[in-house]
Design a protein around this motif. Structure first.
Motif, PDB file in Angstrom:
ATOM      1  N   GLN A 164      84.978  72.860  85.838  1.00 16.41           N
ATOM      2  CA  GLN A 164      84.695  73.138  84.421  1.00 16.41           C
ATOM      3  C   GLN A 164      83.192  73.113  84.149  1.00 16.41           C
ATOM      4  O   GLN A 164      82.474  72.285  84.705  1.00 16.41           O
ATOM      5  N   GLY A 165      82.746  73.993  83.280  1.00 12.32           N
ATOM      6  CA  GLY A 165      81.338  74.033  82.891  1.00 12.32           C
ATOM      7  C   GLY A 165      81.052  72.982  81.838  1.00 12.32           C
ATOM      8  O   GLY A 165      80.801  73.284  80.672  1.00 12.32           O
ATOM      9  N   VAL A 166      81.076  71.733  82.254  1.00 10.28           N
ATOM     10  CA  VAL A 166      80.899  70.619  81.320  1.00 10.28           C
ATOM     11  C   VAL A 166      79.414  70.492  80.972  1.00 10.28           C
ATOM     12  O   VAL A 166      78.589  70.359  81.859  1.00 10.28           O
ATOM     13  N   PRO A 167      79.051  70.527  79.676  1.00  8.20           N
ATOM     14  CA  PRO A 167      77.644  70.267  79.324  1.00  8.20           C
ATOM     15  C   PRO A 167      77.251  68.863  79.768  1.00  8.20           C
ATOM     16  O   PRO A 167      78.082  67.949  79.778  1.00  8.20           O
ATOM     17  N   ARG A 168      76.000  68.703  80.109  1.00  5.15           N
ATOM     18  CA  ARG A 168      75.590  67.471  80.795  1.00  5.15           C
ATOM     19  C   ARG A 168      75.640  66.233  79.893  1.00  5.15           C
ATOM     20  O   ARG A 168      75.268  66.272  78.729  1.00  5.15           O
ATOM     21  N   PHE A 169      76.036  65.140  80.539  1.00  6.31           N
ATOM     22  CA  PHE A 169      76.041  63.856  79.831  1.00  6.31           C
ATOM     23  C   PHE A 169      74.624  63.275  79.748  1.00  6.31           C
ATOM     24  O   PHE A 169      74.370  62.350  78.990  1.00  6.31           O
ATOM     25  N   GLU A 170      73.697  63.807  80.531  1.00 12.53           N
ATOM     26  CA  GLU A 170      72.312  63.339  80.501  1.00 12.53           C
ATOM     27  C   GLU A 170      71.588  63.828  79.250  1.00 12.53           C
ATOM     28  O   GLU A 170      70.570  63.239  78.844  1.00 12.53           O
ATOM     29  N   ASP A 171      72.067  64.931  78.665  1.00 17.13           N
ATOM     30  CA  ASP A 171      71.246  65.648  77.706  1.00 17.13           C
ATOM     31  C   ASP A 171      71.066  65.007  76.330  1.00 17.13           C
ATOM     32  O   ASP A 171      70.003  65.160  75.733  1.00 17.13           O
ATOM     33  N   PRO A 172      72.082  64.323  75.796  1.00 13.86           N
ATOM     34  CA  PRO A 172      71.876  63.779  74.443  1.00 13.86           C
ATOM     35  C   PRO A 172      70.600  62.956  74.325  1.00 13.86           C
ATOM     36  O   PRO A 172      69.872  63.065  73.336  1.00 13.86           O
ATOM     37  N   ARG A 173      70.286  62.153  75.339  1.00 13.90           N
ATOM     38  CA  ARG A 173      69.049  61.372  75.197  1.00 13.90           C
ATOM     39  C   ARG A 173      67.815  62.230  75.522  1.00 13.90           C
ATOM     40  O   ARG A 173      66.762  62.063  74.907  1.00 13.90           O
ATOM     41  N   LEU A 174      67.961  63.157  76.468  1.00 10.55           N
ATOM     42  CA  LEU A 174      66.783  63.942  76.855  1.00 10.55           C
ATOM     43  C   LEU A 174      66.335  64.905  75.755  1.00 10.55           C
ATOM     44  O   LEU A 174      65.153  65.214  75.651  1.00 10.55           O
ATOM     45  N   VAL A 175      67.248  65.390  74.924  1.00  9.61           N
ATOM     46  CA  VAL A 175      66.823  66.281  73.839  1.00  9.61           C
ATOM     47  C   VAL A 175      66.262  65.496  72.644  1.00  9.61           C
ATOM     48  O   VAL A 175      65.780  66.088  71.690  1.00  9.61           O
ATOM     49  N   ARG A 176      66.343  64.187  72.717  1.00  7.60           N
ATOM     50  CA  ARG A 176      65.761  63.372  71.642  1.00  7.60           C
ATOM     51  C   ARG A 176      64.516  62.625  72.094  1.00  7.60           C
ATOM     52  O   ARG A 176      64.052  61.717  71.412  1.00  7.60           O
ATOM     53  N   GLY A 177      64.018  62.972  73.270  1.00  3.69           N
ATOM     54  CA  GLY A 177      62.814  62.299  73.761  1.00  3.69           C
ATOM     55  C   GLY A 177      63.075  60.890  74.248  1.00  3.69           C
ATOM     56  O   GLY A 177      62.168  60.073  74.305  1.00  3.69           O
TER      57      GLY A 177
ATOM     58  N   THR B  28      77.912  65.629  87.451  1.00  3.71           N
ATOM     59  CA  THR B  28      78.670  66.041  88.629  1.00  3.71           C
ATOM     60  C   THR B  28      79.577  64.923  89.120  1.00  3.71           C
ATOM     61  O   THR B  28      80.772  65.127  89.355  1.00  3.71           O
ATOM     62  N   PHE B  29      79.007  63.734  89.260  1.00  3.53           N
ATOM     63  CA  PHE B  29      79.793  62.630  89.815  1.00  3.53           C
ATOM     64  C   PHE B  29      80.856  62.152  88.831  1.00  3.53           C
ATOM     65  O   PHE B  29      81.953  61.755  89.218  1.00  3.53           O
ATOM     66  N   LYS B  30      80.529  62.179  87.543  1.00  2.00           N
ATOM     67  CA  LYS B  30      81.546  61.808  86.554  1.00  2.00           C
ATOM     68  C   LYS B  30      82.725  62.774  86.625  1.00  2.00           C
ATOM     69  O   LYS B  30      83.876  62.367  86.496  1.00  2.00           O
ATOM     70  N   GLN B  31      82.424  64.066  86.818  1.00  5.98           N
ATOM     71  CA  GLN B  31      83.523  65.026  86.914  1.00  5.98           C
ATOM     72  C   GLN B  31      84.413  64.716  88.108  1.00  5.98           C
ATOM     73  O   GLN B  31      85.637  64.742  88.009  1.00  5.98           O
ATOM     74  N   ILE B  32      83.769  64.428  89.249  1.00  7.09           N
ATOM     75  CA  ILE B  32      84.555  64.166  90.466  1.00  7.09           C
ATOM     76  C   ILE B  32      85.441  62.934  90.274  1.00  7.09           C
ATOM     77  O   ILE B  32      86.639  62.959  90.548  1.00  7.09           O
TER      78      ILE B  32
ATOM     79  N   PRO C  64      85.058  60.850  80.877  1.00  5.74           N
ATOM     80  CA  PRO C  64      83.688  60.655  81.366  1.00  5.74           C
ATOM     81  C   PRO C  64      82.730  60.189  80.278  1.00  5.74           C
ATOM     82  O   PRO C  64      81.704  59.586  80.573  1.00  5.74           O
ATOM     83  N   ARG C  65      83.062  60.444  79.015  1.00  7.65           N
ATOM     84  CA  ARG C  65      82.170  60.008  77.934  1.00  7.65           C
ATOM     85  C   ARG C  65      82.142  58.494  77.816  1.00  7.65           C
ATOM     86  O   ARG C  65      81.247  57.929  77.203  1.00  7.65           O
ATOM     87  N   GLU C  66      83.153  57.843  78.387  1.00  5.40           N
ATOM     88  CA  GLU C  66      83.215  56.380  78.306  1.00  5.40           C
ATOM     89  C   GLU C  66      82.754  55.695  79.582  1.00  5.40           C
ATOM     90  O   GLU C  66      82.850  54.485  79.723  1.00  5.40           O
ATOM     91  N   VAL C  67      82.254  56.504  80.522  1.00  2.78           N
ATOM     92  CA  VAL C  67      81.837  55.959  81.821  1.00  2.78           C
ATOM     93  C   VAL C  67      80.317  55.847  81.846  1.00  2.78           C
ATOM     94  O   VAL C  67      79.611  56.745  81.379  1.00  2.78           O
ATOM     95  N   GLN C  68      79.835  54.731  82.364  1.00  2.00           N
ATOM     96  CA  GLN C  68      78.383  54.563  82.528  1.00  2.00           C
ATOM     97  C   GLN C  68      77.979  55.013  83.919  1.00  2.00           C
ATOM     98  O   GLN C  68      78.775  54.965  84.861  1.00  2.00           O
ATOM     99  N   TYR C  69      76.714  55.421  84.045  1.00  2.00           N
ATOM    100  CA  TYR C  69      76.224  55.876  85.347  1.00  2.00           C
ATOM    101  C   TYR C  69      74.887  55.217  85.639  1.00  2.00           C
ATOM    102  O   TYR C  69      74.024  55.142  84.760  1.00  2.00           O
ATOM    103  N   LEU C  70      74.729  54.721  86.847  1.00  2.00           N
ATOM    104  CA  LEU C  70      73.484  54.058  87.263  1.00  2.00           C
ATOM    105  C   LEU C  70      73.029  54.605  88.604  1.00  2.00           C
ATOM    106  O   LEU C  70      73.853  54.894  89.474  1.00  2.00           O
ATOM    107  N   GLN C  71      71.732  54.698  88.768  1.00  2.00           N
ATOM    108  CA  GLN C  71      71.176  55.159  90.039  1.00  2.00           C
ATOM    109  C   GLN C  71      69.746  54.666  90.150  1.00  2.00           C
ATOM    110  O   GLN C  71      69.156  54.165  89.192  1.00  2.00           O
ATOM    111  N   GLY C  72      69.169  54.792  91.340  1.00  2.00           N
ATOM    112  CA  GLY C  72      67.728  54.666  91.498  1.00  2.00           C
ATOM    113  C   GLY C  72      67.184  53.257  91.518  1.00  2.00           C
ATOM    114  O   GLY C  72      65.964  53.089  91.532  1.00  2.00           O
ATOM    115  N   ASP C  73      68.030  52.226  91.523  1.00  2.00           N
ATOM    116  CA  ASP C  73      67.540  50.848  91.553  1.00  2.00           C
ATOM    117  C   ASP C  73      68.171  50.170  92.771  1.00  2.00           C
ATOM    118  O   ASP C  73      69.381  49.940  92.812  1.00  2.00           O
ATOM    119  N   THR C  74      67.330  49.838  93.750  1.00  2.00           N
ATOM    120  CA  THR C  74      67.885  49.294  94.998  1.00  2.00           C
ATOM    121  C   THR C  74      68.452  47.893  94.820  1.00  2.00           C
ATOM    122  O   THR C  74      69.162  47.413  95.696  1.00  2.00           O
TER     123      THR C  74
END
Lengths: 784, 153
Positions: free
Chosen positions: A8-21, A499-503, A512-522
């Motif tokens: 599915q062409g799901v609009p990104r979950f990253e975008d709400p914060r990125l379009v608000r700076g 992508t990963f939320k979809q999988i 997926p709107r209720e799932v949190q995602y974390l990355q980049g912190d060892t």
């Protein structure tokens, strides 16, 4: 299959914060007590440092520390990592230059690291850097790869003869030479791939913190592979176990390969933080990005294609000189792992590549969107068009005659790789239809009426994605039944979260709107590698798939217990466990809540519903496709206008078409940029960077890219459980040859057979005015 | 010398060198980090803000130049055009890395405020100063058209 399912062409979950700076990049970090660092860089491409006097700088207002090469050497920190494992032509190991974070006695490019000033404010640090007196003895420099091996040229490293770092030979030389000896036709051309820079809109940056109580370091930085980064940093530079280092990446504003190294500034902010006892921040200016970032491509190839009288490809032979710059970063050598894509989508039985990698007095070179693949695709696809021209054949027909058919899969190419799947001829048919190839001659004639030269170019390209490696993923249900996903990959704009939320959500029936995602912190992500080489959907995605399987095994056992039925009688669909033996059901969130209550568990079951998985990929995949580029050239100005661009891509299973198309189009733009305008240029005598700002280094802009039509022809690969093929670099790989072929096609009526990149208006104008088709016109020489 | 102006609708006084570029005054003194540094030379558009409704590069605008003026950053966007732009950006999946997008959205919003129904040529002239290395240009164009339609309703 819900609205968020795979495909599915799901609009990104990253975008709400990125379009608000509300993105959080390294430049946005503000820690209590933070000091600021500035790098003093060499103004010379090659110079001996006779002396450095930092006394005045140390006494300047606000200055906390001034570090030099001698301080670095005495610090106990190690130098930056340098790869090994390769050989020179005589079999000797490759030349491994030392790579200190600050040089001591010799600077080797305009931008090399001479000193690091730390002050209360960035302006105090910059002002103090101007007070450092460096006594330079300027030495002659070499910047062009092709000249670097000539006898008598300046040496970048005194004990590295002919500036040769390593030589890579690949393929069957005897079979290739024999095929050339019996060939009816040989097509030859020298093809120059110019140097470009990633110019991510977010410049690099680092904030270093030292925690003396437990001897731990934290680095907030721009990167691609957090865990690999920690390994390189801990082992080579800090010389501590990895658990003494925390690496944190926030949002990353583009990288394209460039940010994936442990750069000098990473070591410098950490050493400075230790010295001054405060967090130290360094953020690159744009000028520094041009001077200090690793750059890309920059190689020269003598390419040959042998054909029989029927136009069958017999062999390909290339001799390349590749520019590494002044140092060898980890990854700087890695383009050689993609040489095999020179085979293209063709049946060519014999290929041989002879690659000499050389040092020059220029920025280090490292991967950039494609990392050797666009170069290989450019060479083979230009050769095919040159062959069609030389033999008087139709370039489409010549391609078709030599294309690997689907029934030949898996197909072992004549160079390195075995392709698993792909419908190459069908890609081309679909792309030609999408681009209305049949209507082109009419459009060309119409353009001619308007005084424009119109051309069409095709490339049938293939690349290698997801080199064998592993990736970590974790699915963590908390006591409330809510879910957090943690990935070892690091997003720089690709849309990993979505992508990963979809999988995961597709499999576990979660919203997926209720799932949190974390990355980049060892410190938070248990294990992993990171992002690069179009690997994250394949390996990171498969890791999440594996983690969902582990979750389901446990959740099903617990659900059966809760439903008081046998595990084998328990079914799972859309997030709900049910059984034909009962009319009760239980959701996966309810199961997760029960997992946190020991009294509700079957005897012996460990509480909690958490799964970690490390997916180990054994075989890479081969995204492929066909690009058709149509453009017009104004013969009076040499200006190129993109008229139509059509792509059919096979990136295997498409998890999210919106993201895939975004990646393809972005890649195309970087290919178009290199062919039409982008150029890192050094003055041949002084080694000074001439194109060191956005005023001088042309970037593709809104008006440069017409609409791009993208269509998928997915052939899922059997080499990973999702069937995906990488999509991050495919656009760039296909675009370089397609655009170049279109330009030459537009100019072919004037007798022009090739044009070097970037095909700027000036270069095209000169080519037109020097062409056989414009005989009698005054000649115009191209300046160096 | 302090400079007083309106920032995102609030009266604001910043007591710093009036020659400080507005970008750094906004980011480091006012603490609003949504506006980004890209080049410092008005060549990339990442730092675009609105001054009296005009899209302006804050990296080359001294703080003193906005005394008494109305400055809006990405954090303070609330107009009808802004809501339409942000909704279209999300719907068409414009964003990739996101770093340039504050500037893109500020430029697009200013365009739509002045030209509610822009054609491709209007879009090119308004947006050509905003570089996006992820090359989201094709979708930006589509999203501006989408936002223009959204503003009609």
């Amino acid at each position: 299959m819900g609205e968020f399912a795979i495909g599915q062409g799901v609009p990104r979950f990253e975008d709400p914060r990125l379009v608000r700076g509300e993105g959080h990049y390294v430049g946005d970090i503000d820690l209590p007590g933070m000091a600021f660092g500035h790098v003093l860089r060499s103004p010379h491409a090659h110079a001996r440092i006779r002396a450095i006097d930092v006394n005045q700088a140390k006494a300047a207002p606000g200055v906390l520390a001034v570090l030099t090469g001698a301080d670095w050497q005495a610090s106990g920190f190690g130098d930056l990592p340098v790869p090994g494992g390769l050989k020179r032509r005589d079999g000797a190991p490759l030349y491994r230059p030392p790579f200190p974070a600050l040089v001591k006695d010799r600077a080797r490019w305009v931008g090399d690291y001479v000193a690091f000033v730390v002050a209360e404010t960035i302006h105090q640090a910059m002002d103090a850097a101007e007070l450092i007196a460096v006594d330079y003895e300027v030495l002659p420099a070499i910047t062009a790869a092709a000249d670097a091996v000539a006898p008598g040229v300046p040496l970048v490293w005194d004990d590295c003869p002919n500036n040769i770092c390593f030589v890579q030979l690949e393929g069957d030389k005897a079979a290739t030479d024999a095929a050339f000896a019996r060939a009816d036709h040989v097509v030859k051309h020298r093809l120059v791939i110019n140097r470009v820079t990633a110019a991510s809109m977010e410049p690099r940056g680092s904030v270093g913190v030292y925690h003396p109580a437990d001897g731990r370091y934290t680095i907030y930085t721009t990167l691609q592979r957090a865990h690999t980064f920690r390994e390189e940093l801990a082992k080579n530079v800090l010389r501590v176990p990895e658990n003494k280092v925390r690496v944190v990446a926030g949002d990353i504003g583009g990288s394209f390969g460039m940010k994936s190294a442990v750069y000098n500034e990473v070591g410098l902010v950490l050493l400075a933080a230790k010295v001054v006892g405060r967090p130290v921040k360094w953020i690159s200016t744009r000028s520094e990005a041009f001077l200090g970032d690793a750059q890309a491509r920059d190689n020269v190839t003598e390419a040959e294609l042998a054909l029989d009288r029927d136009g069958n490809f017999l062999a390909v032979r290339v001799k390349t000189i590749a520019n590494l710059g002044a140092y060898l970063q980890v990854g700087g050598q890695s383009f050689i792992s993609n040489i095999g894509t020179l085979a293209g989508v063709y049946r060519t039985p014999a290929l041989h590549a002879d690659i000499t990698a050389v040092f020059t007095h220029t920025n280090p070179v490292r991967p950039y969107r494609g990392n050797g693949r666009p170069e290989a695709a450019y060479v083979i696809e230009r050769l095919v068009d040159l062959a069609a021209d030389q033999l008087g054949l139709d370039p489409v027909e010549l391609r078709r005659r030599n294309t690997i058919p689907p029934q030949a899969m898996p197909f072992r190419t004549g160079l390195t790789f075995t392709y698993d799947s792909g419908e190459f001829a069908q890609n081309m048919d679909m792309a030609l239809k999408l681009g209305d190839f049949n209507g082109f001659e009419k459009r060309r004639a119409q353009a001619h009426q308007r005084g424009k030269l119109r051309g069409i170019g095709i490339s049938n390209t293939i690349e290698r994605a997801a080199a064998p490696s592993y990736e970590g993923a974790e699915i963590r249900f908390d006591r409330s039944g809510a879910v957090t996903l943690l990935s070892g990959t690091v997003n720089q704009g690709q849309g990993h979260e979505t992508t990963f939320k979809q999988i995961v959500c597709d499999r576990l029936g979660l919203d997926p709107r209720e799932v949190q995602y974390l990355q980049g912190d060892t410190d938070q992500v248990f294990f992993g590698e990171g992002t690069g080489g179009s690997r994250s959907a394949t390996i990171g995605g498969s890791a999440f798939l594996l983690a969902t399987e582990k979750i389901l095994v446990k959740a099903k056992a617990l659900a059966a217990h809760l439903l008081k039925v046998a595990v084998d009688d328990t079914k799972f669909a859309d997030g709900i466990f049910s059984s034909p033996k009962t009319n009760q059901t239980v959701t996966i969130n309810e199961v997760a809540k029960a997992a946190a209550a020991p009294a509700r568990l079957p005897k012996g079951m460990e509480p909690g519903l958490v799964a970690t998985a490390v997916f180990n990929l054994e075989v890479e995949n081969f995204p492929n496709g066909c690009h058709v580029c149509e453009l017009e050239i104004d013969p009076d100005t040499g200006q190129v206008e993109m008229m139509r661009y059509s792509v059919v891509d096979d990136v295997g299973t498409v998890i999210n078409p919106l993201l895939v198309h975004g990646q393809i189009v972005g890649g195309i733009a970087q290919g178009v940029g290199q062919i039409l305008m982008e150029d890192i240029r050094f003055d041949a005598d002084s080694g000074q960077l001439i194109s060191g700002s956005f005023m001088d280094y042309a970037m593709p802009r809104a008006s440069d890219l017409s609409s791009v039509q993208v269509k998928s022809n997915p052939v899922p690969t059997p080499t990973n459980p999702l069937g995906v093929k990488g999509c991050g670099e495919a656009g760039c790989v296909g675009a370089m040859p397609a655009v170049a072929n279109a330009i030459v096609d537009a100019l072919s009526g004037l007798g022009i057979r090739h044009i070097e990149m970037p095909a700027t208006p000036e270069r095209i104008w000169r080519a037109i005015n020097n062409s056989p088709g414009r005989a009698g016109q005054p000649a115009a020489a191209e300046p160096r | 010398m302090a400079v007083t102006f309106t920032l995102n609708g609030k009266p604001t006084t910043l007591d710093v060198d009036p020659n400080m570029p507005l970008l750094w005054a906004i980011r480091e003194v006012a603490g609003l980090t949504g506006t980004k540094f890209g080049c410092g030379m008005a060549l990339c558009g990442a730092c675009t803000v609105h001054i009296e409704g005009q899209a302006t590069r804050s990296c080359v605008t001294p703080l003193s130049a906005v005394a008494g003026q109305n400055v809006v950053t990405i954090e303070g966007l609330s107009s009808k055009a802004a809501r339409a732009v942000q909704a279209a950006w999300r719907k068409l999946d414009v964003v990739q890395c996101g770093y340039c997008q504050s500037g893109q959205i500020m430029s697009a919003t200013a365009l739509l405020a002045h030209t509610p129904k822009p054609n491709d040529s209007d879009i090119n002239s308004a947006m050509n100063g905003n570089i996006c290395r992820c090359a989201t240009y094709v979708r930006i164009r589509a999203a501006i058209h989408e936002a223009a339609r959204g503003m009609e309703g």
